[in-house]
Design an enzyme around this catalytic site. Sequence first.
Site, PDB file in Angstrom:
ATOM      1  N   CYS A 178     -17.466   7.071  -1.014  1.00 48.86           N
ATOM      2  CA  CYS A 178     -16.993   6.043  -0.061  1.00 48.86           C
ATOM      3  C   CYS A 178     -16.600   6.671   1.288  1.00 48.86           C
ATOM      4  CB  CYS A 178     -15.803   5.304  -0.676  1.00 48.86           C
ATOM      5  SG  CYS A 178     -15.118   4.058   0.421  1.00 48.86           S
TER       6      CYS A 178
ATOM      7  N   ASP B 278       0.838  -1.198   0.000  1.00 49.88           N
ATOM      8  CA  ASP B 278       0.000   0.000   0.000  1.00 49.88           C
ATOM      9  C   ASP B 278       0.875   1.250   0.000  1.00 49.88           C
ATOM     10  OD1 ASP B 278      -2.420   1.283  -0.070  1.00 49.88           O
ATOM     11  OD2 ASP B 278      -2.781   1.197   2.072  1.00 49.88           O
TER      12      ASP B 278
ATOM     13  N   CYS C 196     -24.718 -13.188  -5.290  1.00 52.74           N
ATOM     14  CA  CYS C 196     -24.693 -12.390  -4.050  1.00 52.74           C
ATOM     15  C   CYS C 196     -24.459 -10.907  -4.364  1.00 52.74           C
ATOM     16  CB  CYS C 196     -23.567 -12.913  -3.163  1.00 52.74           C
ATOM     17  SG  CYS C 196     -23.281 -11.938  -1.684  1.00 52.74           S
TER      18      CYS C 196
HETATM   19  C1  B12 Z   1      -6.869   4.392  -3.608  1.00 56.81           C
HETATM   20  C2  B12 Z   1      -7.209   3.287  -2.638  1.00 56.81           C
HETATM   21  C3  B12 Z   1      -8.385   3.418  -1.898  1.00 56.81           C
HETATM   22  C4  B12 Z   1      -9.419   4.508  -2.206  1.00 56.81           C
HETATM   23  C5  B12 Z   1     -10.210   4.078  -3.450  1.00 56.81           C
HETATM   24  C6  B12 Z   1     -10.843   2.671  -3.311  1.00 56.81           C
HETATM   25  C7  B12 Z   1     -10.990   1.874  -4.588  1.00 56.81           C
HETATM   26  N1  B12 Z   1     -11.968   1.035  -4.621  1.00 56.81           N
HETATM   27  O1  B12 Z   1     -10.209   1.925  -5.493  1.00 56.81           O
HETATM   28  C8  B12 Z   1     -10.229   4.545  -0.886  1.00 56.81           C
HETATM   29  C9  B12 Z   1      -9.616   5.572   0.068  1.00 56.81           C
HETATM   30  C10 B12 Z   1     -11.717   4.844  -1.017  1.00 56.81           C
HETATM   31  C11 B12 Z   1      -9.943   3.138  -0.331  1.00 56.81           C
HETATM   32  C12 B12 Z   1     -10.779   2.473   0.517  1.00 56.81           C
HETATM   33  C13 B12 Z   1     -10.517   1.214   1.027  1.00 56.81           C
HETATM   34  N2  B12 Z   1      -9.355   0.515   0.898  1.00 56.81           N
HETATM   35 CO1  B12 Z   1      -7.927   1.020  -0.313  1.00 56.81          CO
HETATM   36  N3  B12 Z   1      -6.540   1.268  -1.557  1.00 56.81           N
HETATM   37  C14 B12 Z   1      -6.354   2.164  -2.474  1.00 56.81           C
HETATM   38  C15 B12 Z   1      -5.082   1.846  -3.284  1.00 56.81           C
HETATM   39  C16 B12 Z   1      -3.941   2.747  -2.799  1.00 56.81           C
HETATM   40  C17 B12 Z   1      -5.263   1.977  -4.808  1.00 56.81           C
HETATM   41  C18 B12 Z   1      -6.565   1.356  -5.318  1.00 56.81           C
HETATM   42  C19 B12 Z   1      -6.898   1.763  -6.738  1.00 56.81           C
HETATM   43  O2  B12 Z   1      -6.013   2.023  -7.511  1.00 56.81           O
HETATM   44  N4  B12 Z   1      -8.174   1.833  -7.060  1.00 56.81           N
HETATM   45  C20 B12 Z   1      -8.637   2.094  -8.409  1.00 56.81           C
HETATM   46  C21 B12 Z   1      -9.116   0.773  -8.994  1.00 56.81           C
HETATM   47  C22 B12 Z   1      -9.824   0.959 -10.340  1.00 56.81           C
HETATM   48  O3  B12 Z   1      -7.938   0.034  -9.216  1.00 56.81           O
HETATM   49  P1  B12 Z   1      -7.702  -1.412  -8.554  1.00 56.81           P
HETATM   50  O4  B12 Z   1      -8.463  -1.555  -7.303  1.00 56.81           O
HETATM   51  O5  B12 Z   1      -6.254  -1.699  -8.496  1.00 56.81           O
HETATM   52  O6  B12 Z   1      -8.431  -2.295  -9.653  1.00 56.81           O
HETATM   53  C23 B12 Z   1      -7.736  -2.971 -10.612  1.00 56.81           C
HETATM   54  C24 B12 Z   1      -8.399  -4.281 -10.850  1.00 56.81           C
HETATM   55  O7  B12 Z   1      -9.633  -4.298 -10.194  1.00 56.81           O
HETATM   56  C25 B12 Z   1      -8.477  -4.370 -12.348  1.00 56.81           C
HETATM   57  N5  B12 Z   1      -9.781  -4.665 -12.859  1.00 56.81           N
HETATM   58  C26 B12 Z   1     -10.990  -4.411 -12.361  1.00 56.81           C
HETATM   59  N6  B12 Z   1     -11.910  -4.853 -13.177  1.00 56.81           N
HETATM   60  C27 B12 Z   1     -11.270  -5.414 -14.235  1.00 56.81           C
HETATM   61  C28 B12 Z   1     -11.742  -6.021 -15.358  1.00 56.81           C
HETATM   62  C29 B12 Z   1     -10.834  -6.505 -16.303  1.00 56.81           C
HETATM   63  C30 B12 Z   1     -11.366  -7.166 -17.507  1.00 56.81           C
HETATM   64  C31 B12 Z   1      -9.434  -6.377 -16.109  1.00 56.81           C
HETATM   65  C32 B12 Z   1      -8.427  -6.887 -17.098  1.00 56.81           C
HETATM   66  C33 B12 Z   1      -8.970  -5.748 -14.936  1.00 56.81           C
HETATM   67  C34 B12 Z   1      -9.909  -5.285 -14.031  1.00 56.81           C
HETATM   68  O8  B12 Z   1      -8.079  -3.143 -12.915  1.00 56.81           O
HETATM   69  C35 B12 Z   1      -7.835  -2.203 -11.930  1.00 56.81           C
HETATM   70  C36 B12 Z   1      -6.566  -1.461 -12.286  1.00 56.81           C
HETATM   71  O9  B12 Z   1      -5.484  -2.318 -12.411  1.00 56.81           O
HETATM   72  C37 B12 Z   1      -4.830   0.336  -2.899  1.00 56.81           C
HETATM   73  C38 B12 Z   1      -3.359  -0.106  -2.826  1.00 56.81           C
HETATM   74  C39 B12 Z   1      -2.789  -0.333  -4.209  1.00 56.81           C
HETATM   75  N7  B12 Z   1      -1.630   0.210  -4.480  1.00 56.81           N
HETATM   76  O10 B12 Z   1      -3.396  -1.014  -5.041  1.00 56.81           O
HETATM   77  C40 B12 Z   1      -5.521   0.222  -1.502  1.00 56.81           C
HETATM   78  C41 B12 Z   1      -6.235  -1.083  -1.155  1.00 56.81           C
HETATM   79  C42 B12 Z   1      -7.040  -1.494  -2.354  1.00 56.81           C
HETATM   80  N8  B12 Z   1      -7.157  -0.692  -0.093  1.00 56.81           N
HETATM   81  C43 B12 Z   1      -7.366  -1.608   0.783  1.00 56.81           C
HETATM   82  C44 B12 Z   1      -8.330  -1.509   1.823  1.00 56.81           C
HETATM   83  C45 B12 Z   1      -8.218  -2.517   2.969  1.00 56.81           C
HETATM   84  C46 B12 Z   1      -9.336  -0.525   1.782  1.00 56.81           C
HETATM   85  C47 B12 Z   1     -10.572  -0.428   2.714  1.00 56.81           C
HETATM   86  C48 B12 Z   1     -11.206  -1.778   3.065  1.00 56.81           C
HETATM   87  C49 B12 Z   1     -10.156   0.349   4.001  1.00 56.81           C
HETATM   88  C50 B12 Z   1     -11.274   0.587   5.023  1.00 56.81           C
HETATM   89  N9  B12 Z   1     -11.710  -0.423   5.743  1.00 56.81           N
HETATM   90  O11 B12 Z   1     -11.713   1.698   5.214  1.00 56.81           O
HETATM   91  C51 B12 Z   1     -11.519   0.449   1.853  1.00 56.81           C
HETATM   92  C52 B12 Z   1     -12.415  -0.407   0.926  1.00 56.81           C
HETATM   93  C53 B12 Z   1     -13.202   0.372  -0.095  1.00 56.81           C
HETATM   94  C54 B12 Z   1     -13.591  -0.503  -1.281  1.00 56.81           C
HETATM   95  N10 B12 Z   1     -14.719  -1.197  -1.204  1.00 56.81           N
HETATM   96  O12 B12 Z   1     -12.830  -0.567  -2.261  1.00 56.81           O
HETATM   97  C55 B12 Z   1      -6.526  -2.849   0.520  1.00 56.81           C
HETATM   98  C56 B12 Z   1      -7.414  -3.978  -0.043  1.00 56.81           C
HETATM   99  C57 B12 Z   1      -7.094  -5.382   0.453  1.00 56.81           C
HETATM  100  C58 B12 Z   1      -7.988  -6.397  -0.247  1.00 56.81           C
HETATM  101  N11 B12 Z   1      -8.285  -7.495   0.416  1.00 56.81           N
HETATM  102  O13 B12 Z   1      -8.391  -6.230  -1.367  1.00 56.81           O
HETATM  103  C59 B12 Z   1      -5.452  -2.281  -0.507  1.00 56.81           C
HETATM  104  C60 B12 Z   1      -4.989  -3.288  -1.563  1.00 56.81           C
HETATM  105  C61 B12 Z   1      -4.249  -1.803   0.340  1.00 56.81           C
HETATM  106  C62 B12 Z   1      -3.361  -2.961   0.800  1.00 56.81           C
HETATM  107  N12 B12 Z   1      -2.154  -3.063   0.294  1.00 56.81           N
HETATM  108  O14 B12 Z   1      -3.735  -3.783   1.607  1.00 56.81           O
HETATM  109  N13 B12 Z   1      -8.798   2.626  -0.880  1.00 56.81           N
HETATM  110  S1  SF4 Z   2     -18.643   3.376   2.011  1.00 56.78           S
HETATM  111 FE1  SF4 Z   2     -16.832   2.483   0.972  1.00 56.78          FE
HETATM  112  S2  SF4 Z   2     -15.913   1.096   2.488  1.00 56.78           S
HETATM  113 FE2  SF4 Z   2     -18.007   1.620   3.228  1.00 56.78          FE
HETATM  114  S3  SF4 Z   2     -19.328  -0.012   2.463  1.00 56.78           S
HETATM  115 FE3  SF4 Z   2     -19.353   1.585   0.903  1.00 56.78          FE
HETATM  116  S4  SF4 Z   2     -17.695   1.056  -0.540  1.00 56.78           S
HETATM  117 FE4  SF4 Z   2     -17.373  -0.162   1.328  1.00 56.78          FE
HETATM  118  S1  SF4 Z   3     -17.775  -9.513  -2.440  1.00 59.65           S
HETATM  119 FE1  SF4 Z   3     -19.893  -8.852  -2.246  1.00 59.65          FE
HETATM  120  S2  SF4 Z   3     -20.985  -9.976  -3.837  1.00 59.65           S
HETATM  121 FE2  SF4 Z   3     -19.023 -11.010  -3.545  1.00 59.65          FE
HETATM  122  S3  SF4 Z   3     -19.476 -12.627  -2.052  1.00 59.65           S
HETATM  123 FE3  SF4 Z   3     -18.735 -10.832  -0.876  1.00 59.65          FE
HETATM  124  S4  SF4 Z   3     -20.617  -9.714  -0.310  1.00 59.65           S
HETATM  125 FE4  SF4 Z   3     -21.170 -11.176  -1.929  1.00 59.65          FE
END
Ligand code: B12
Ligand code: SF4
Ligand code: SF4
Length: 304
Positions: A202, A123, A180
């Site tokens: 969020c 992260d 789900c």
């Molecule tokens: C910015 C960020 C946030 C932002 C934006 C959240 C978001 N959803 O992106 C905020 C501040 C809101 C946040 C919140 C949280 N975060 Co955060 N966050 C990050 C961070 C730094 C970058 C994520 C990012 O780039 N998001 C943009 C999306 C589009 O990119 P992505 O998630 O990487 O998605 C990729 C894939 O999903 C893929 N993809 C998706 N669909 C498809 C479809 C196809 C066909 C293909 C090929 C690819 C593909 O492409 C994307 C780009 O490569 C990462 C760490 C990291 N360097 O990755 C941690 C990280 C994702 N966060 C984490 C956590 C724990 C959280 C929270 C749970 C914290 C909390 N309890 O409050 C919440 C959860 C919110 C949620 N439901 O996502 C953990 C997740 C652990 C896990 N088990 O997944 C990470 C990985 C940090 C870590 N190293 O542990 N976060």
């Molecule tokens: S507000 Fe963000 S972290 Fe909370 S349930 Fe919604 S997506 Fe998940």
């Molecule tokens: S990530 Fe969401 S949709 Fe997938 S199993 Fe968990 S609660 Fe259900």
Amino acid sequence: MKVARQAVQYAAEQLGFSALGVAPAGIDQGDALEQWLNDGCHAGMHWLERHLPLRQNPALLLPGVRSVIMLTYEYPRKDARRSTGSVARYAQGEDYHKLLAPKLADLDETLQFYGGSQKCFSDSGPVSERFFAAAAGLGWIGRNGLLVRPRGGSFCFLSCILTTLQLPADRPMHNHCGSCRRCEQACPTHALQNGRCDARRCLAYWTIESKQLSAPPDIQKAMRGYLYGCDACQEVCPWNHLPPPHAVDSHLLMPARMAAMPQDELAGLRVNEWGHLLSSSPMQRTGSDHLQRNIRSFSVRPPS
Ligand code: B12
Ligand code: SF4
Ligand code: SF4
């Protein structure tokens, strides 16, 4: 390089990581991140725009990179402050960046022995950690946007090691969300749509990352009771109700004083007292002024 993989896997187990997987570094990441940015889902996190070229091409971070090693490390599965203003489970104990960095440095050393050059992040760097974790077969990307594992669900940190070594790669796993939609339904602000999280809605964004002193009224209303982060979309996930795959490191548990402290007492703490209470917590990175904001503006109901 099978032997290097075995060595790093063994070392990771000894260091307390719950799983390790490997993905090829050059794998096509698609355009999901670019689309998410173009749609403005990153809210005020402009650094994500600046990092786009690095995220799309890990070779810009480590020339000659061939493999991405992804690791999971468990964090607590209970919210120690549920009735007193919730703190996301990942942030209950000590700062995971500081906890995991020396462990990753140890693994780097192991890989150097086999001739590899490495860059490690948890992260802390411009790597799409969820994407690579899924590609490395550790789980799938759930409708809550998180990496969900068949054993252990999503309550884990992700760490990654970029390496120049060509390690045997794992196969990605099928998505097991099925029909789900519990996470989407449980999200207090409807931030989850079509498997992605819109940070503009969020609560994790608004309580941790946002520099603004107030949120839009509907978000602000939903923020009451959330001191730092949000786990609503994980709490309801059935995969998080199965036993954890590994014991939780005691450094990641919340200290008893913090767990028991009522919100109004927290809100009344002076800056130096905050510093002392949170000296080793990841919450300190957000700054006491923003935490005070969460307590005052978002968590405490105005007197009726
Ligand atoms: C910015 C960020 C946030 C932002 C934006 C959240 C978001 N959803 O992106 C905020 C501040 C809101 C946040 C919140 C949280 N975060 Co955060 N966050 C990050 C961070 C730094 C970058 C994520 C990012 O780039 N998001 C943009 C999306 C589009 O990119 P992505 O998630 O990487 O998605 C990729 C894939 O999903 C893929 N993809 C998706 N669909 C498809 C479809 C196809 C066909 C293909 C090929 C690819 C593909 O492409 C994307 C780009 O490569 C990462 C760490 C990291 N360097 O990755 C941690 C990280 C994702 N966060 C984490 C956590 C724990 C959280 C929270 C749970 C914290 C909390 N309890 O409050 C919440 C959860 C919110 C949620 N439901 O996502 C953990 C997740 C652990 C896990 N088990 O997944 C990470 C990985 C940090 C870590 N190293 O542990 N976060
Ligand atoms: S507000 Fe963000 S972290 Fe909370 S349930 Fe919604 S997506 Fe998940
Ligand atoms: S990530 Fe969401 S949709 Fe997938 S199993 Fe968990 S609660 Fe259900």
